[in-house]
Every structure is written in C-alpha cells, then in structure tokens.
Write an enzyme that holds these catalytic residues in place. Structure first.
Site, PDB file in Angstrom:
ATOM      1  N   GLU A 163       0.792  -1.242   0.000  1.00 16.64           N
ATOM      2  CA  GLU A 163       0.000   0.000   0.000  1.00 16.64           C
ATOM      3  C   GLU A 163       0.822   1.289   0.000  1.00 16.64           C
ATOM      4  OE1 GLU A 163      -2.885  -0.064   3.134  1.00 16.64           O
ATOM      5  OE2 GLU A 163      -3.947  -1.777   2.298  1.00 16.64           O
ATOM      6  N   GLU A 355      -5.225  -8.599   0.963  1.00 14.18           N
ATOM      7  CA  GLU A 355      -5.857  -8.294   2.247  1.00 14.18           C
ATOM      8  C   GLU A 355      -7.323  -8.000   2.026  1.00 14.18           C
ATOM      9  OE1 GLU A 355      -4.268  -5.073   4.656  1.00 14.18           O
ATOM     10  OE2 GLU A 355      -2.219  -5.709   4.240  1.00 14.18           O
TER      11      GLU A 355
HETATM   12  C1  FCB Z   1      -4.355  -2.019   5.657  1.00 17.12           C
HETATM   13  C2  FCB Z   1      -2.983  -2.383   6.148  1.00 17.12           C
HETATM   14  C3  FCB Z   1      -2.962  -3.461   7.201  1.00 17.12           C
HETATM   15  C4  FCB Z   1      -4.118  -3.320   8.176  1.00 17.12           C
HETATM   16  C5  FCB Z   1      -5.421  -3.138   7.450  1.00 17.12           C
HETATM   17  C6  FCB Z   1      -6.620  -3.037   8.353  1.00 17.12           C
HETATM   18  O1  FCB Z   1      -4.342  -0.738   5.141  1.00 17.12           O
HETATM   19  O2  FCB Z   1      -2.179  -2.812   5.084  1.00 17.12           O
HETATM   20  O3  FCB Z   1      -1.716  -3.430   7.838  1.00 17.12           O
HETATM   21  O4  FCB Z   1      -3.866  -2.330   9.086  1.00 17.12           O
HETATM   22  O5  FCB Z   1      -5.355  -2.015   6.629  1.00 17.12           O
END
Ligand code: FCB
Length: 452
Positions: A163, A355
C-alpha cells in the site's frame, strides 16, 4: 460457488503489527517505534513493543495456521531486523527468524508470501530524508536483494511494497501514520520514491534468475463514487489520487495527466528522472489488491474536514451501508467493481487479494468463545463478490484474509480487532474465533456451498 482447484486461500499479517521483540535479535529502530512512542500519535499510547509477541511464539502461531488449513501465509519482513541501520551487511539473527518462519511454513505445506515493506522503515533512513529522498529507493533495492538471495529458493511469491498510497499520504500528508509528516509535496515525493524502490527492487530480484518465482506489488484500491451529481469532479480526483497515481505508473508507465496538472502548484514532478518510469513499469507477475471499502465522496475544500485534502474531498457513508468497527462502509459489491475495473483498464493481469477483512468489537462470551458472526458474514459476502468478478473474467488466484491474529492496528492501537484468532494482550493467549472455524471449512471445501 466453487473456486479453481489451485486457488490460494490464505491469511495475512505484518511485522510491526504482530512481532513485538523490538529489541530482539539485534533489530534496529523503525519509524513506527518512533511514531508510536510519540505522545498523542497512537490511540491510548499503544505501541508495537510487545504486540502479539509473535517473535517468541512463532511455533504456536505456525501450528494455528496449520490448524486453520491455510494454503498461503502473507507476512512482512521487518527491514530493521535485516539491516538495523538501513544499509550494509545483513544481520544474521534477523534473517534467521524469517528462515525459521519460512521453513515452518514449508513443513506445514503453507505457501509463504513475503512482503518486503509493510511500513517499518529503519529510523536511520528516515533521519536522512526517508521516502522523500531518492537514496531510500536505492537502499530498498539493496535490502530486497539481501532477503531475496537468502529466501527466494523457499518462497515463490514476493511482494515488494504494501500500500504505497497509505505510506505516502497518511504518512506524509495527513501525518496520522509514521513518519507523521504533513506536506503534500512530500507525499508526492514519497509516492515516486516508493514506486521507484519497487522498480529497482524488482530489477535486483529478477537478476537472481529464480525461475518460477512470482514478483508483484500490493496496492490499496477503492472504487470511488460521487455522492451527488455535483461531486463528479471531486470523485474523479479522489480516484486519481488513491488508484490511478499508482496503477498508471506501474501498469502504463506514466503518471496520470490530470494528477500532474492538479498538483502543478505543489510540484513539477521534477523528481521523475529519465528511465524511472520504465523501471517502475517493468512487468509484474501479479498485482496484489488490498480491499476494504468504496469511497463515496463529496467535494470539500476545507482542510479541517476533508478526507483527501489535496484533492478537496470528503468521505460520506451511504445510508444503506453497514459500518464496521473502523467506521468503514461494508459494501461487498465494491470489491467486484474494483476488480473488474482493474482488469478492464489495466489487465489482463493475475490478481491476488492480499488483504480483506473487518474490525469487529469482538468479545469472549461466558463460555470463552468469540462468536464473531459479523466477520463470517463480511467474509462470506466478499468471497462471493470476488467469485462474481472471476465470473466476469477477472483472473483472481488467491485470497488472503486480514488478519490471522488481532494485532496493533497502527494509529488505532489495539482498539480494533481484525483477527480470525483473538489475542488477549496481557497474557498473549490465542483463542480461535468462530470465523476461524468457518474459514477452515471454506478452505476445506474450496469455497463450495455446504451441501444441505
Ligand atoms: C491495511 C494495512 C494493514 C491493516 C489493514 C486493516 O491498510 O495494510 O496493515 O492495518 O489495513
């Protein structure tokens, strides 16, 4: 609903959020140590000093992963464990820790998916300018080379950055993440140097000639929608800032023209040197997508209330969307929307959802169980959305749930729980939640519906 046979079901974590042992094994300081120890930066003054103590509980956590039945585990390598000062020779104790992790995964038939940078920059590099300095991109490639050389025969999937939008904009413009800077110009510099770091690291890793290995980057992507007709322009700028500012250089080799134009008074993009964009856009084997929410936005010129001050827009929560404990709207169709759009505008490219998950106000009931039904519903609806996207031609190859464990949620400290496993922080005790049982069955059936 069934997924392809080799679909990779996994779970994700990140070093600073779970490891603790900040001085263990010769680890140096990172910008998150500094930031979390600065009063007022993190909720209740929480820090990652101990976190889930994963560094000391590695075997127990590996066993939990095996019990869950994971096909893959995405973790991140803490740069300051490998190079405590951000450059020079590798710290053996640091590398050994990740070698034990990777070996432990292999023994349990779990595919390791290392991420080289999940925001814990060595503090010494920050002191020399951090991501606002081009030198950091070069240091990152050097560090990536060390880790890759040591572990690339044991791990097939490699992610350079996690990110870059969050690291750039929340870390350098909003100042709510480390290093806590507050400058739009610095956020642009960080954007470019992170992307360049990805390009240089990829080049360095490719030079090892590990055939069959797959290299990629993880972006946080959100479809953007105008709240009202008059917010269309603002929505386009938000999309430019959060999505296209990263997708375009990586997958088209250029910065979006409207963004360059929009930031004209802040920067002339003079930090882009000849050859940079070729490096940044050298082909990836896959794209990692982190998905949490759609942004529904209104125009908002006030620096006080804007969620995206540099483009003058504020997030509003649609009335029909449920809100998670983070206050984020849960709109599963938005996941399908962004996947289809990325595939149409930039694809075809293999995608791993690296994620996705939900914070819930979890608690253990009198029977000691954590009945996190909201998490089950959230994941179920998002798995279905990914499946819809696949039916519409998107090449989704895996899904990493955020997160294996409750952990240090950055500026929110330990107040937000995302785990499939509940962590009692004072004792470190792990308790698998209801979602853990449910997910293990999903993995076992490869997503297929339960037969009635
Ligand atoms: C993302 C992050 C991860 C976590 C989630 C909830 O932005 O990559 O580390 O904090 O959010």
């Amino acid at each position: 609903m069934s997924f392809p046979n080799n679909f990779l079901w996994g779970a994700a974590t990140a070093s600073y959020q779970i490891e603790g042992a900040v001085e263990g094994g010769g680890r140096g300081k990172s910008i998150w140590d500094t930031f979390s120890h600065t009063p007022g930066k993190v909720y209740r003054g929480d820090t990652g000093d101990v976190a889930c103590d994963h560094f000391h509980r590695l075997e127990e956590d590996l066993d939990l992963m095996a019990e869950l039945g994971l096909g893959a585990y995405r973790f991140s390598v803490a740069w300051p464990r490998i190079q405590p000062e951000g450059s020079g020779a590798a710290n053996k104790a640091g590398l050994d820790f990740y070698r034990r992790l990777v070996d432990g995964l292999r023994q349990r038939n779990i595919e390791p998916m290392p991420t080289l940078y999940h925001w814990d920059l060595p503090q010494t590099l920050e002191d020399r300018g951090g991501w606002t300095s081009r030198e950091t991109s070069e240091r990152f490639a050097e560090y990536a080379g060390i880790v890759y050389e040591a572990l690339s025969d044991e791990a097939e999937f490699w992610i350079t950055l996690n990110e870059p939008w969050v690291a750039s904009w929340l870390g350098h413009e909003a100042g709510v993440h480390a290093p806590g800077r507050k400058s739009t110009n610095e956020a642009l510099l960080a954007t470019h140097h992170l992307l360049l770091g990805h390009g240089l690291a990829t080049e360095r890793m490719r030079s090892e000639n590990r055939e069959g290995n797959k290299l990629g980057i993880t972006l946080s992507l959100s479809p953007v929608r105008a709240s009202r007709e008059k917010d269309e322009d603002a929505a386009k700028l938000v999309d430019g800032n959060v999505n296209r500012l990263y997708l375009d250089p990586l997958l088209r080799g250029e910065y979006p023209k409207d963004m360059v134009e929009h930031y004209r008074d802040v920067s002339d993009f003079g930090f882009v040197r000849d050859g940079d964009l070729e490096k940044i856009s050298s082909p990836n084997d896959f794209l990692g997508v982190n998905f949490y929410m759609r942004h529904t936005v209104r125009e908002d010129a006030s620096t006080e209330t804007a969620s995206f001050p540099s483009v003058g827009a504020r997030i509003v929560i649609p009335h029909n969307a449920r809100k998670t404990a983070m206050g984020w709207p849960a709109e599963p169709d938005a996941l399908a929307e962004i996947l289809v759009r990325v595939n149409e505008d930039y694809g075809p490219i293999p995608i791993y959802i690296t994620e996705n998950g939900i914070a819930v106000h979890d608690y253990a009931g009198p029977d000691g169980k954590v009945n996190d039904i909201e998490r089950v519903e959230y994941l179920d609806s998002h798995f279905r959305a990914a499946h819809d996207a696949m039916e519409n031609g998107v090449d989704v190859r895996g899904y990493m749930v955020w997160s294996l464990l409750d952990n240090f949620e950055w500026a929110e400290g330990y107040s937000k729980r995302f785990g499939l496993v509940h962590v009692d922080y004072p004792t470190g005790k792990r308790t698998p939640k209801e979602s853990f049982r449910w997910y293990s069955e999903v993995i076992e059936r490869n997503g297929a519906e339960e037969s009635s």
